[in-house]
Design an enzyme around this catalytic site. Structure first.
Site, PDB file in Angstrom:
ATOM      1  N   TYR A  32       0.830  -1.211   0.000  1.00 28.89           N
ATOM      2  CA  TYR A  32       0.000   0.000   0.000  1.00 28.89           C
ATOM      3  C   TYR A  32       0.857   1.250   0.000  1.00 28.89           C
ATOM      4  O   TYR A  32       2.067   1.188   0.216  1.00 28.89           O
ATOM      5  CB  TYR A  32      -0.953   0.003   1.208  1.00 28.89           C
ATOM      6  CG  TYR A  32      -0.297   0.376   2.522  1.00 28.89           C
ATOM      7  CD1 TYR A  32       0.563  -0.497   3.171  1.00 28.89           C
ATOM      8  CD2 TYR A  32      -0.527   1.617   3.097  1.00 28.89           C
ATOM      9  CE1 TYR A  32       1.168  -0.143   4.369  1.00 28.89           C
ATOM     10  CE2 TYR A  32       0.066   1.974   4.301  1.00 28.89           C
ATOM     11  CZ  TYR A  32       0.913   1.092   4.933  1.00 28.89           C
ATOM     12  OH  TYR A  32       1.509   1.444   6.115  1.00 28.89           O
ATOM     13  N   LYS A 149       6.568  -1.961   2.119  1.00 27.31           N
ATOM     14  CA  LYS A 149       5.378  -1.344   2.718  1.00 27.31           C
ATOM     15  C   LYS A 149       4.194  -2.299   2.572  1.00 27.31           C
ATOM     16  O   LYS A 149       3.284  -2.105   1.751  1.00 27.31           O
ATOM     17  CB  LYS A 149       5.097   0.023   2.076  1.00 27.31           C
ATOM     18  CG  LYS A 149       4.200   0.909   2.910  1.00 27.31           C
ATOM     19  CD  LYS A 149       4.238   2.337   2.421  1.00 27.31           C
ATOM     20  CE  LYS A 149       3.164   3.217   3.037  1.00 27.31           C
ATOM     21  NZ  LYS A 149       3.357   3.519   4.455  1.00 27.31           N
ATOM     22  N   GLU A 182      12.945   2.929  13.817  1.00 28.71           N
ATOM     23  CA  GLU A 182      12.011   3.986  13.395  1.00 28.71           C
ATOM     24  C   GLU A 182      10.893   4.025  14.434  1.00 28.71           C
ATOM     25  O   GLU A 182      11.085   3.576  15.562  1.00 28.71           O
ATOM     26  CB  GLU A 182      11.500   3.719  11.974  1.00 28.71           C
ATOM     27  CG  GLU A 182      10.833   2.380  11.788  1.00 28.71           C
ATOM     28  CD  GLU A 182      10.325   2.143  10.360  1.00 28.71           C
ATOM     29  OE1 GLU A 182      10.221   3.091   9.571  1.00 28.71           O
ATOM     30  OE2 GLU A 182       9.985   0.981  10.061  1.00 28.71           O
ATOM     31  N   LEU A 206      11.288   1.498   6.952  1.00 30.55           N
ATOM     32  CA  LEU A 206      10.684   1.889   5.682  1.00 30.55           C
ATOM     33  C   LEU A 206      11.424   3.128   5.188  1.00 30.55           C
ATOM     34  O   LEU A 206      11.660   4.062   5.962  1.00 30.55           O
ATOM     35  CB  LEU A 206       9.206   2.217   5.887  1.00 30.55           C
ATOM     36  CG  LEU A 206       8.482   2.566   4.588  1.00 30.55           C
ATOM     37  CD1 LEU A 206       8.250   1.312   3.745  1.00 30.55           C
ATOM     38  CD2 LEU A 206       7.158   3.247   4.875  1.00 30.55           C
TER      39      LEU A 206
END
Ligand code: PLP
Length: 285
Positions: A32, A149, A182, A206
């Protein structure tokens, strides 16, 4: 916000139906993107579509759409849903199978779904108008392919929930070497002695489009040095400033981590400079 795109049709959200045998539903087998759009102007459209295509090839979903095809869907959703402050959610799953079997089926038609949802107005570079985040921390327990992702977000969801239950806005994650990776839905940065430092792009994070745009703009502008290198959690707790970034939030200052103030507990001057540079340059991507 009620007209969505599903497999070549624009229909009201309430009429959008997919098969329970869709592998996106059964396995989280999909990719996505979320592209922000302010008054009809998308930020980072091309890099978002490039990243989706990379994700689709990484998991062997053959869709083969051009940037122009995605652009048409995005433009139509903006037109049909009002061109305010929108996030365009683009979702491709491997498609609906006839049985539940792990191996990728052959000759399966991907399911393409897209919708728009409202987001807050674009952040402004003004300390009095931004609310700093309070964040929790947790050992990063997701998989080792965080560069993809994937729609399979349960690991991220559980990490977000960990912070949420403590009243935190996000959860900063760290690996087995006590290095920052992250946050559950954002990239993360520290500022020390005027230098912006963020973990390098690898399988643990990511490659955020906001991260890409921000680092590129900062390097081009040149007044704030940038380093991409591992960051320990000791450095995080000792930082002058901590930020997180994502497409719908841009650059968010973090003012508290696990109940401890970041720096002097106030929103920092480097954040102000960075968000100013981001706001001025983001529409060029
Ligand atoms: N990291 C994770 C795990 C995310 O889910 C996101 C955004 O959803 C980001 C980073 C930020 O990426 P982007 O700047 O492309 O929105």
């Amino acid at each position: 916000m009620s007209i969505v795109y599903l497999n070549n049709s624009y229909i009201p959200m309430a009429e959008a139906k997919i098969s329970p045998m869709d592998r996106g539903f059964l396995f989280g087998d999909g990719i996505y993107e979320v592209v922000p759009s302010y008054n009809g102007q998308m930020v980072g459209f091309a890099p978002h579509i490039d990243r989706m295509n990379n994700g689709l090839s990484a998991v062997g979903i053959e869709l083969g759409w051009s940037h122009q095809q995605w652009k048409e869907v995005c433009d139509n959703l903006i037109e049909k849903n009002g061109s305010g402050n929108l996030a365009l959610y683009l979702h491709v799953s491997r498609g609906a199978d006839t049985k539940r079997f792990h191996a990728y089926p052959e000759d399966i038609e991907p399911t393409v779904f897209a919708f728009a949802f409202e987001i807050p107005p674009a952040p402004v570079p003004d300390k009095s108008k931004v609310v700093g985040y309070k964040v929790a921390t947790h050992r990063d327990l997701r998989w080792e392919r965080c560069q993809i992702k994937s729609t399979a977000l349960l690991g991220n969801v559980m990490h977000f929930q960990h912070g949420y239950e403590q009243g935190a806005n996000e959860t900063l994650l760290y690996n087995e070497r006590n290095e920052l990776t992250e946050a559950s839905a954002c990239n993360a940065y520290i500022v020390k002695d005027g230098v912006v430092i963020t973990p390098p792009v690898d399988n643990q994070i990511l490659a955020g489009i906001t991260r890409h745009i921000l680092l590129d703009l900062l390097r081009k502008e040149g007044s704030i040095p940038v380093e991409e290198r591992p960051v320990t959690m000791d450095e995080v707790f000792d930082a002058d400033e901590v930020w997180v970034t994502s497409s719908s939030k841009e650059v968010v200052p973090v003012i508290e981590i696990d109940g401890q103030p970041v720096g002097d507990g106030n929103i920092g001057d480097v954040w102000l400079a960075a968000q100013t540079i981001y706001s001025a340059g983001k529409l060029n991507y």
